[in-house]
Design an enzyme around this catalytic site. Sequence first.
Site, short mmCIF file in Angstrom:
data_model
loop_
_atom_site.label_atom_id
_atom_site.label_comp_id
_atom_site.label_asym_id
_atom_site.label_seq_id
_atom_site.Cartn_x
_atom_site.Cartn_y
_atom_site.Cartn_z
N SER A 27 0.80 -1.22 0.00
CA SER A 27 0.00 0.00 0.00
C SER A 27 0.84 1.28 0.00
O SER A 27 0.36 2.33 -0.43
CB SER A 27 -0.93 0.01 1.22
OG SER A 27 -0.19 -0.14 2.42
N GLY A 64 -1.90 -4.30 0.93
CA GLY A 64 -2.04 -5.51 1.74
C GLY A 64 -1.14 -6.64 1.35
O GLY A 64 -1.14 -7.69 2.01
N ASN A 93 3.77 -5.50 5.60
CA ASN A 93 2.57 -6.22 6.07
C ASN A 93 2.94 -7.50 6.79
O ASN A 93 2.25 -7.91 7.73
CB ASN A 93 1.64 -6.51 4.89
CG ASN A 93 0.95 -5.25 4.39
OD1 ASN A 93 0.34 -4.52 5.16
ND2 ASN A 93 1.05 -4.99 3.10
N ASP A 174 -3.81 6.90 10.41
CA ASP A 174 -3.32 5.62 10.93
C ASP A 174 -1.84 5.68 11.31
O ASP A 174 -1.32 4.75 11.92
CB ASP A 174 -3.58 4.49 9.93
CG ASP A 174 -2.89 4.71 8.58
OD1 ASP A 174 -2.02 5.59 8.47
OD2 ASP A 174 -3.23 3.97 7.63
N HIS A 177 0.44 5.34 6.66
CA HIS A 177 0.40 5.65 5.23
C HIS A 177 0.58 7.15 4.97
O HIS A 177 -0.09 7.96 5.60
CB HIS A 177 -0.92 5.18 4.62
CG HIS A 177 -1.11 3.72 4.68
ND1 HIS A 177 -1.81 3.09 5.69
CD2 HIS A 177 -0.67 2.73 3.85
CE1 HIS A 177 -1.81 1.78 5.48
NE2 HIS A 177 -1.13 1.54 4.37
#
Length: 198
Positions: A27, A64, A93, A174, A177
């Site tokens: 991502s 992801g 991830n 978050d 990102h």
Amino acid sequence: MLRILVLLVSLVSPAVLADTLLILGDSLSAGYRMRSDQAWPHLLAEQWQREGRQVTVVNASVSGDTTQGGLQRLPPLLQRHQPSLVLLELGGNDGLRGLPPKLIERNLAQLITLAGDAGARVVLTDIQLPPNYGRRYLQQFEGVFNRLASDHQLPLLPFFVAPLVGQNGMMMDDGIHPTAAAQPLIAEQVSEFLAPYL
């Protein structure tokens, strides 16, 4: 005869000069929660086009994705695009899921070998995790990338998110990102780092 030789060179030269960069990431490179034309790989391609660089940028990043997913996706990508340079931006991830660093390292090593066997030069992206994963795991995880770069003699792109942390408007809520506003800065970082390898 000379005319034929000149014609052959004119036909071959564009293919020789036109490098292909394949970005295999997650991502952080896929443009999480934004349009694909806002993500740094697209901006990188636009920047190189303005600079007159004959480079095709293929962004094969998937939000992801893990190193295991990359292993499944890379072979057909190599066959289809025949890149001269592969930027590996995977492992985040895996780390967020707490997977064993040895497994992450083994998968990344296989990705490096696959790309190298296909004739591509590999640039590895350093990855860092949030500090709440504990010092021991973080040390083991972060050691993977330095060790792979050293063992395989690869350029190690510094974690491009690190300079953005703490800057106003550069990170999503978050804390993981980068925002759309941060994408041009990432493109500049990556462009400067990759320029010697094109």
